[in-house]
Design a protein around this motif. Structure first.
Motif, PDB file in Angstrom:
ATOM      1  N   ASP A  81       1.182  -1.278  -0.172  1.00 16.02           N
ATOM      2  CA  ASP A  81       0.118  -0.193   0.262  1.00 16.02           C
ATOM      3  C   ASP A  81       1.034   1.138  -0.124  1.00 16.02           C
ATOM      4  O   ASP A  81       1.644   1.668   0.419  1.00 16.02           O
ATOM      5  CB  ASP A  81      -0.877   0.049   1.359  1.00 16.02           C
ATOM      6  CG  ASP A  81      -1.216   0.998   1.613  1.00 16.02           C
ATOM      7  OD1 ASP A  81      -2.419   1.970   1.051  1.00 16.02           O
ATOM      8  OD2 ASP A  81      -1.692   2.025   2.005  1.00 16.02           O
ATOM      9  N   LEU A  82      -0.129   2.317  -0.769  1.00 13.80           N
ATOM     10  CA  LEU A  82       1.213   3.501  -0.136  1.00 13.80           C
ATOM     11  C   LEU A  82       0.412   4.842   0.257  1.00 13.80           C
ATOM     12  O   LEU A  82      -0.612   4.658  -0.695  1.00 13.80           O
ATOM     13  CB  LEU A  82       1.818   3.967  -2.198  1.00 13.80           C
ATOM     14  CG  LEU A  82       2.350   3.072  -3.073  1.00 13.80           C
ATOM     15  CD1 LEU A  82       2.227   4.047  -4.271  1.00 13.80           C
ATOM     16  CD2 LEU A  82       3.968   2.669  -2.093  1.00 13.80           C
ATOM     17  N   ASN A  83       0.856   5.260   0.834  1.00 16.25           N
ATOM     18  CA  ASN A  83      -0.188   6.230   2.367  1.00 16.25           C
ATOM     19  C   ASN A  83       0.806   7.337   2.168  1.00 16.25           C
ATOM     20  O   ASN A  83       2.613   7.836   1.948  1.00 16.25           O
ATOM     21  CB  ASN A  83       0.302   5.721   3.273  1.00 16.25           C
ATOM     22  CG  ASN A  83       0.894   5.456   4.220  1.00 16.25           C
ATOM     23  OD1 ASN A  83       1.660   6.873   5.285  1.00 16.25           O
ATOM     24  ND2 ASN A  83       1.773   4.331   4.525  1.00 16.25           N
TER      25      ASN A  83
ATOM     26  N   VAL B 172      -2.177   9.340  -6.625  1.00 15.91           N
ATOM     27  CA  VAL B 172      -1.006   7.913  -6.661  1.00 15.91           C
ATOM     28  C   VAL B 172      -0.660   7.157  -5.824  1.00 15.91           C
ATOM     29  O   VAL B 172      -0.694   5.887  -5.907  1.00 15.91           O
ATOM     30  CB  VAL B 172       1.164   8.808  -6.681  1.00 15.91           C
ATOM     31  CG1 VAL B 172       1.881   7.732  -6.316  1.00 15.91           C
ATOM     32  CG2 VAL B 172       0.833   9.734  -8.189  1.00 15.91           C
ATOM     33  N   VAL B 173      -1.185   7.680  -4.757  1.00 13.99           N
ATOM     34  CA  VAL B 173      -0.949   6.585  -3.784  1.00 13.99           C
ATOM     35  C   VAL B 173      -2.780   5.941  -3.464  1.00 13.99           C
ATOM     36  O   VAL B 173      -3.560   6.199  -4.032  1.00 13.99           O
ATOM     37  CB  VAL B 173      -1.080   7.924  -1.959  1.00 13.99           C
ATOM     38  CG1 VAL B 173       0.088   8.355  -1.837  1.00 13.99           C
ATOM     39  CG2 VAL B 173      -2.421   8.532  -1.738  1.00 13.99           C
ATOM     40  N   THR B 174      -2.247   4.756  -2.773  1.00 14.27           N
ATOM     41  CA  THR B 174      -3.898   3.991  -2.566  1.00 14.27           C
ATOM     42  C   THR B 174      -4.351   4.640  -0.968  1.00 14.27           C
ATOM     43  O   THR B 174      -5.974   4.181  -0.657  1.00 14.27           O
ATOM     44  CB  THR B 174      -2.979   1.809  -2.744  1.00 14.27           C
ATOM     45  OG1 THR B 174      -2.381   2.541  -1.783  1.00 14.27           O
ATOM     46  CG2 THR B 174      -3.303   1.863  -3.685  1.00 14.27           C
TER      47      THR B 174
ATOM     48  N   ARG C 260      -8.853   4.722  -0.176  1.00 11.65           N
ATOM     49  CA  ARG C 260      -8.728   5.255   1.332  1.00 11.65           C
ATOM     50  C   ARG C 260      -9.172   5.819   1.925  1.00 11.65           C
ATOM     51  O   ARG C 260      -8.041   6.599   2.325  1.00 11.65           O
ATOM     52  CB  ARG C 260      -8.737   3.401   2.309  1.00 11.65           C
ATOM     53  CG  ARG C 260      -8.643   2.022   1.223  1.00 11.65           C
ATOM     54  CD  ARG C 260     -10.029   1.621   0.893  1.00 11.65           C
ATOM     55  NE  ARG C 260     -10.500   0.919   0.272  1.00 11.65           N
ATOM     56  CZ  ARG C 260     -10.074   0.405  -0.513  1.00 11.65           C
ATOM     57  NH1 ARG C 260     -10.464   1.896  -1.584  1.00 11.65           N
ATOM     58  NH2 ARG C 260     -10.641  -1.242  -1.506  1.00 11.65           N
ATOM     59  N   ILE C 261      -9.608   5.939   2.671  1.00  8.70           N
ATOM     60  CA  ILE C 261      -9.619   8.006   3.871  1.00  8.70           C
ATOM     61  C   ILE C 261      -9.053   7.201   5.214  1.00  8.70           C
ATOM     62  O   ILE C 261      -9.694   6.237   5.847  1.00  8.70           O
ATOM     63  CB  ILE C 261     -11.142   8.221   4.145  1.00  8.70           C
ATOM     64  CG1 ILE C 261     -11.036   8.627   2.436  1.00  8.70           C
ATOM     65  CG2 ILE C 261     -10.560   9.061   5.127  1.00  8.70           C
ATOM     66  CD1 ILE C 261     -12.527   9.523   2.573  1.00  8.70           C
TER      67      ILE C 261
ATOM     68  N   ALA D 224      -4.364  -1.766  -1.827  1.00  9.10           N
ATOM     69  CA  ALA D 224      -4.416  -0.444  -0.538  1.00  9.10           C
ATOM     70  C   ALA D 224      -5.115  -1.328   0.449  1.00  9.10           C
ATOM     71  O   ALA D 224      -5.378  -3.050   0.013  1.00  9.10           O
ATOM     72  CB  ALA D 224      -5.938   0.385  -0.463  1.00  9.10           C
ATOM     73  N   PHE D 225      -4.593  -0.974   2.161  1.00 10.83           N
ATOM     74  CA  PHE D 225      -4.893  -2.728   2.967  1.00 10.83           C
ATOM     75  C   PHE D 225      -6.260  -2.865   3.794  1.00 10.83           C
ATOM     76  O   PHE D 225      -6.819  -3.425   4.158  1.00 10.83           O
ATOM     77  CB  PHE D 225      -3.948  -2.568   4.232  1.00 10.83           C
ATOM     78  CG  PHE D 225      -4.257  -1.244   5.041  1.00 10.83           C
ATOM     79  CD1 PHE D 225      -4.951  -1.143   5.582  1.00 10.83           C
ATOM     80  CD2 PHE D 225      -2.743  -0.067   4.748  1.00 10.83           C
ATOM     81  CE1 PHE D 225      -4.750   0.203   6.322  1.00 10.83           C
ATOM     82  CE2 PHE D 225      -2.555   1.073   4.950  1.00 10.83           C
ATOM     83  CZ  PHE D 225      -4.302   1.610   6.374  1.00 10.83           C
ATOM     84  N   ALA D 226      -6.446  -1.519   3.773  1.00  8.20           N
ATOM     85  CA  ALA D 226      -8.066  -1.461   3.920  1.00  8.20           C
ATOM     86  C   ALA D 226      -8.725  -1.378   3.301  1.00  8.20           C
ATOM     87  O   ALA D 226      -8.603  -1.478   1.949  1.00  8.20           O
ATOM     88  CB  ALA D 226      -8.053  -0.477   4.377  1.00  8.20           C
TER      89      ALA D 226
END
Length: 264
Positions: free
Chosen positions: A17-19, A40-42, A71-72, A262-264
């Motif tokens: 995941d990219l945060n 770009v991010v997830t 994801r938020i 994303a992990f979530a």
């Protein structure tokens, strides 16, 4: 859909995941290029008003995140607008727990209005570092997350007391790594006040990102190899050229066969 590396008998592709920390403005002041980073991010760690952020910024970033399928996450902090949440503070645990619940609740209103919800929580700055080794502050953060309702995943440093407290409380833990921050030999982050704590060379950041994803390791500032088992990689949004660097990191990871998810 699975690719060749995901078929039976083959080695699964690493997944990352990219945060990034987003919404870190206040009023007319803007720090992060939210739109560019959201492309770009997830996962988006959105400031909840205590170290940065305001209601309009929170609403806008939540809406854009939902549009792009990002994801938020609630990026909770000490109450420190002047110091951007990076100053050490001593907050009574019960007060800190209430402030964590408050921040998550504030962001949740905007996330739900945009058609999503808060998917996870990540402490910011001084609070992030404090909860690595301070059991009382870590427990207070977990109590605040629990008070917000639901088993929200906690994004943080592997092996931290925050993750230990979250695990005891039944909250999922998500280990993260940092591509642009220097590590100590003990696996913690080198304090920002020390020389070399932030890595600014884009090629070095991309190389470190790929090594974290594929080898679960990173070199410490003093040269030792440090094991880093990360499900998420943090890309800081408040450094010069952050959006362009984030794109280079994502492109480099995908070219190396890393699945971005994303992990979530």
């Amino acid at each position: 859909m699975t690719g060749p590396a995901d078929r039976p008998g083959t080695t699964p592709r690493p997944t990352l995941d990219l945060n990034a920390d987003l919404g870190e403005g206040f009023g007319r002041w803007r720090l992060t290029d939210d739109d560019a980073l959201l492309s770009v991010v997830t996962s988006a760690n959105i400031a909840c008003g205590f170290h940065a952020g305001d209601p309009s910024t929170m609403r806008r970033v939540c809406e854009r995140a939902v549009e792009l399928g990002v994801r938020i996450g609630a990026q909770v902090s000490y109450r420190d607008l002047a110091g951007f949440g990076r100053r050490a503070m001593d907050v009574p645990p019960d007060e800190l727990a209430d402030e964590i619940t408050y921040q998550i609740g504030a962001l949740r209103v905007f996330a739900q209005a945009a058609g999503a919800d808060v998917a996870y929580v990540k402490p910011h700055g001084a609070l992030y570092n404090r909860t690595v080794t301070d059991a009382a502050q870590a427990a207070a953060v977990v109590a605040g997350i629990s008070g917000a309702g639901g088993p929200l995943p906690v994004l943080g440093l592997p092996g931290s007391l925050l993750h230990e407290a979250a695990g005891r409380a039944g909250l999922p833990v998500v280990p993260e790594a940092f591509a642009d921050r220097a590590y100590t030999a003990a696996g913690t982050l080198v304090p920002r006040r020390e020389p070399g704590s932030v890595i600014t060379d884009p090629d070095a950041v991309v190389t470190r990102s790929v090594r974290i994803a594929r080898a679960s390791a990173v070199l410490a500032l003093t040269g030792e190899e440090v094991a880093v088992d990360a499900r998420s990689l943090c890309l800081h949004g408040d450094t010069p050229g952050a959006a362009q660097l984030a794109r280079r990191v994502r492109d480099g990871l995908e070219a190396a066969g890393v699945r971005i998810e994303a992990f979530a």
